[in-house]
Design a protein around this motif. Structure first.
Motif, PDB file in Angstrom:
ATOM      1  N   ARG A  77     131.814  98.249  71.433  1.00 29.78           N
ATOM      2  CA  ARG A  77     131.289  98.700  72.714  1.00 29.78           C
ATOM      3  C   ARG A  77     132.186  98.170  73.819  1.00 29.78           C
ATOM      4  O   ARG A  77     132.739  97.091  73.730  1.00 29.78           O
ATOM      5  N   VAL A  78     132.322  98.953  74.876  1.00 31.34           N
ATOM      6  CA  VAL A  78     133.223  98.607  75.965  1.00 31.34           C
ATOM      7  C   VAL A  78     132.429  98.412  77.248  1.00 31.34           C
ATOM      8  O   VAL A  78     131.285  98.838  77.368  1.00 31.34           O
ATOM      9  N   ALA A  79     133.074  97.755  78.212  1.00 26.38           N
ATOM     10  CA  ALA A  79     132.469  97.532  79.524  1.00 26.38           C
ATOM     11  C   ALA A  79     133.573  97.578  80.567  1.00 26.38           C
ATOM     12  O   ALA A  79     134.750  97.386  80.264  1.00 26.38           O
ATOM     13  N   LEU A  80     133.165  97.829  81.810  1.00 22.69           N
ATOM     14  CA  LEU A  80     134.109  97.954  82.904  1.00 22.69           C
ATOM     15  C   LEU A  80     133.482  97.353  84.150  1.00 22.69           C
ATOM     16  O   LEU A  80     132.291  97.540  84.405  1.00 22.69           O
TER      17      LEU A  80
ATOM     18  N   CYS B  83     134.112 107.457  84.714  1.00 28.96           N
ATOM     19  CA  CYS B  83     134.929 108.603  84.312  1.00 28.96           C
ATOM     20  C   CYS B  83     136.213 108.131  83.630  1.00 28.96           C
ATOM     21  O   CYS B  83     136.591 108.648  82.574  1.00 28.96           O
ATOM     22  N   PHE B  84     136.878 107.148  84.218  1.00 27.05           N
ATOM     23  CA  PHE B  84     138.097 106.602  83.608  1.00 27.05           C
ATOM     24  C   PHE B  84     137.789 105.962  82.257  1.00 27.05           C
ATOM     25  O   PHE B  84     138.557 106.108  81.297  1.00 27.05           O
ATOM     26  N   LEU B  85     136.678 105.244  82.164  1.00 24.22           N
ATOM     27  CA  LEU B  85     136.305 104.599  80.907  1.00 24.22           C
ATOM     28  C   LEU B  85     136.024 105.642  79.818  1.00 24.22           C
ATOM     29  O   LEU B  85     136.483 105.509  78.685  1.00 24.22           O
TER      30      LEU B  85
ATOM     31  N   TYR C 217     129.143  97.881  87.597  1.00 22.42           N
ATOM     32  CA  TYR C 217     129.546  97.702  86.205  1.00 22.42           C
ATOM     33  C   TYR C 217     129.152  98.927  85.401  1.00 22.42           C
ATOM     34  O   TYR C 217     128.157  99.593  85.707  1.00 22.42           O
ATOM     35  N   VAL C 218     129.918  99.197  84.358  1.00 23.13           N
ATOM     36  CA  VAL C 218     129.596 100.248  83.390  1.00 23.13           C
ATOM     37  C   VAL C 218     129.639  99.582  82.023  1.00 23.13           C
ATOM     38  O   VAL C 218     130.628  98.937  81.685  1.00 23.13           O
TER      39      VAL C 218
END
Length: 127
Positions: A3-6, A110-112, A18-19
Motif C-alpha cells: 500500500r502506498v501513501a502521499l 491523480c499523480f499517485l 494526505y492520500v
C-alpha cells in the motif's frame, strides 16, 4: 502489492493533505485526509484498470461511499498513443467550491494513481 501513501505540501514543508491507499483484495481504494489526518473523502477505482478503448474512472466519494463528489479519469488517447508512448491523459473533476487544500490533495491523488496503476518501467515488464 504494497500500500502506498502521499503527503501533499504547500509551500514545501507545510503538509496540507494526505492520500493513503486502503487494503482491498481487488478494488483500488484510497482515503483523502486533511492536514490533521482526518479522513475527508474516499477514492474508489474500477475492478479492472485495464479497459481498452475507454476511460478508466476513479470516483471521488463521500466517506460513507454513498455520494459521488468528483472523478479522476485516465482518458483513452487512442491506440497509437496507448501502445507506443508513455504519455497518459488524465481528467480531474471536483466541486468548484471545494476547499483549495482538498483540490490540491486530489491532484496529488491523480499523480499517485498514475504512478501505481499506469506507469510501467522496463524492469517491471521483465519480472
Amino acid at each position: 502489492m504494497c500500500r502506498v501513501a502521499l503527503e501533499v505540501q504547500s509551500p514545501p514543508g507545510n503538509p496540507i493533505g494526505y492520500v493513503k491507499q486502503n487494503w482491498h483484495p481487488y478494488i483500488p481504494k484510497f482515503t483523502i485526509q486533511d492536514e490533521k489526518r482526518n479522513s475527508v473523502l474516499k477514492i474508489i477505482g474500477p475492478f479492472c484498470d485495464c479497459k481498452c478503448f475507454s476511460d478508466v474512472n476513479f470516483e471521488i466519494k463521500s466517506l460513507d461511499e454513498t455520494s459521488v463528489v468528483g472523478r479522476i479519469s485516465k482518458q483513452w488517447s487512442g491506440y497509437g498513443n496507448e501502445m507506443f508512448t508513455d504519455a497518459d491523459n488524465f481528467g480531474v473533476q471536483f466541486p468548484m467550491d471545494m476547499d483549495v487544500k482538498m483540490k490540491a490533495t486530489i491532484l496529488g491523488a491523480c499523480f499517485l494513481i498514475d504512478f501505481v496503476f499506469f506507469e510501467h518501467s522496463k524492469q517491471q515488464d521483465h519480472h
